[in-house]
Design an enzyme around this catalytic site. Structure first.
Site, PDB file in Angstrom:
ATOM      1  N   LEU A  71     -11.291 -17.879   8.282  1.00 33.21           N
ATOM      2  CA  LEU A  71     -10.998 -17.365   6.933  1.00 33.21           C
ATOM      3  C   LEU A  71     -10.137 -18.333   6.122  1.00 33.21           C
ATOM      4  CD1 LEU A  71     -10.431 -13.606   7.840  1.00 33.21           C
ATOM      5  CD2 LEU A  71     -12.431 -14.629   6.746  1.00 33.21           C
ATOM      6  N   GLY A 127     -11.501 -24.973   5.465  1.00 34.76           N
ATOM      7  CA  GLY A 127     -11.083 -26.325   5.884  1.00 34.76           C
ATOM      8  C   GLY A 127      -9.576 -26.471   6.027  1.00 34.76           C
ATOM      9  N   GLU A 144       5.356 -13.210  35.270  1.00 31.58           N
ATOM     10  CA  GLU A 144       4.867 -14.337  34.478  1.00 31.58           C
ATOM     11  C   GLU A 144       3.704 -13.895  33.595  1.00 31.58           C
ATOM     12  OE1 GLU A 144       3.438 -17.623  36.823  1.00 31.58           O
ATOM     13  OE2 GLU A 144       3.020 -18.850  35.053  1.00 31.58           O
TER      14      GLU A 144
END
Ligand SMILES: Cc1cc2nc3c(=O)[nH]c(=O)nc-3n(C[C@H](O)[C@H](O)[C@H](O)COP(=O)(O)OP(=O)(O)OC[C@H]3O[C@@H](n4cnc5c(N)ncnc54)[C@H](O)[C@@H]3O)c2cc1C
Length: 387
Positions: free
Chosen positions: A338, A341, A243
């Site tokens: 980078l 917004g 896993e």
């Protein structure tokens, strides 16, 4: 970029099939599934039809009997796509391999063909509200009554919990020994006494169903036991390395992909009369991340090779999971920066990658538990060496 040496032509051809499947069957719908908090059952059937589920299951149980790299291709392409709704990894890498590795002939014949086709969806029920990292403290009880066991208790945070038909369930069959009192069952979720609770609202993995589940007077035949009574903890520990490797595989691919998205973005986006890529800060940052992603890639591929040779131990797997999980989160965070917004907007895949990343430091064994395993291994031989 280092040329990877693991894959052969047939794996790469399969990769093309998986990518085409994702573009056709997942990409157009994932946004809606995030609102639904679940993917439709139909997708599982289509994935089964495309040969994408449980590639390693032998032909006699309905599978294709392929090597582990075919499963890796599915996990990698899902990770590359950024679509985290379909819980294929748990279904294939964990539940099906538990049944295949530890199940009786009758259990394999009953469940595996349906899992390969996507007709039966698998989940793994270990965590309880008061016991996650410390699995030895689970309380869900299974009590023998004639030729049945009666199960009472509850689980939480179970991936595929709303959709599962089969659950590998960890129960307590004896109170006297925490570790040796744990027994696994293959629970058919259509049985009376199995109830699904809330589909939990999460920070990320929005299209994946994650549930609380309840067991009340649930009667399962004794033949539904997986492995022997009291062997549950031992069996779970055996599968945890696999896993953790799968999670490292996913993280390595996400890190590489997010860097690619960011390189493309900063090469176009302009500020102060230049592209963002023209700023030295951008190049230095991406240079560092790319180097670390490459180191992560080399280590992950080495672990895949060791796993296929039967040589991946729990410490290697813990190191891979810990290092790649940390890298995954850091790359997504630094790359989002980078994007400015726009990176915060859901319409940009980096926003989803950021929300989805956080879980990798928690589930399947937290970072702290990985450190515990690695640290313990450093000192385990000390007494022997000293004496
Ligand atoms: C989205 C999601 C999907 C999941 N899917 C599944 C699933 O399909 N099946 C399933 O069974 N479980 C699942 N889990 C549960 C997951 O494996 C647990 O959340 C995880 O093991 C941590 O357990 P916990 O949440 O109880 O945290 P706790 O064990 O309470 O830990 C809390 C904090 O304490 C730290 N801590 C605990 N012990 C130690 C120690 N000895 N030393 C130092 N620090 C320690 C932990 O690292 C963590 O930071 C899922 C969880 C999430 C969020």
């Amino acid at each position: 970029m280092f040329k990877r040496r693991l894959f052969k032509l047939e794996h790469e051809q399969f990769r093309d099939v998986v990518r085409a499947f994702i573009d056709r069957e997942i990409r157009p719908y994932h946004h809606q599934w995030e609102k639904d908090q679940i993917v439709p059952r139909d997708l599982w059937l289509k994935a089964g039809e495309a040969g994408m589920l449980c590639c390693t299951i032998p032909e006699e149980y309905g599978g294709l009997g392929l090597d582990y790299l075919f499963d890796v291709v599915v996990f990698e392409e899902m990770a590359r796509s950024g679509f985290t709704g379909p819980g294929f990894m748990i279904h294939c890498d964990l539940v099906a391999t538990y049944v295949n590795s530890f199940g009786s002939e009758a259990q394999r014949r009953h469940w595996l063909p349906k899992m390969v086709k996507g007709e039966a969806i698998g989940s793994l029920g270990m965590t309880e509200p008061h016991a996650g990292s410390d699995l030895r403290n689970i309380r869900t009880r299974a009590v023998l009554d004639g030729d049945h066991y009666v199960i009472d208790g509850q689980k939480v945070f179970i991936s595929n919990g709303q959709s599962c038909d089969l659950m590998v369930l960890a129960t307590r069959t004896s109170a006297s020994d925490l570790q040796k009192g744990i027994t696994l069952f293959l629970v058919d979720t259509s049985l009376p006494g199995f109830t699904r609770g809330r589909n939990l609202e999460k920070l990320g993995l929005k299209a994946q169903d994650t549930s609380e589940l309840f067991f009340e007077n649930l009667r399962v035949p004794a033949s539904a036991m997986l492995g022997g009574e009291g062997q549950g903890f031992h069996l779970m520990m055996q599968k945890l390395a696999q896993e953790r490797l799968a999670q490292a595989i996913r993280s390595a691919m996400v890190a590489e992909t997010v860097i690619e998205w960011t390189v493309d973005y900063v090469a176009q986006r302009k500020a102060f009369g230049k592209t963002i890529a023209d700023f030295q800060n951008t190049r230095f940052k991406l240079a560092e991340l790319k180097t670390e992603a490459t180191i992560g890639r080399v280590f992950t591929d080495e672990c895949i090779e060791r796993f296929m040779a039967g040589e991946l131990n729990e410490v290697d797997a813990a190191m891979a999971k810990m290092w790649l999980s940390n890298l995954h989160c850091r790359v997504v965070d630094e790359c989002l920066q980078l994007f400015g917004g726009w990176g915060y907007m859901w319409e940009y895949p980096i926003a989803r990658a950021y929300a989805d990343a956080r879980i990798v430091k928690i589930a399947g064994g937290s970072i702290e538990i990985m450190k515990h395993i690695i640290g313990r291994s450093l000192f385990s031989g000390l007494r022997t060496r000293a004496s």
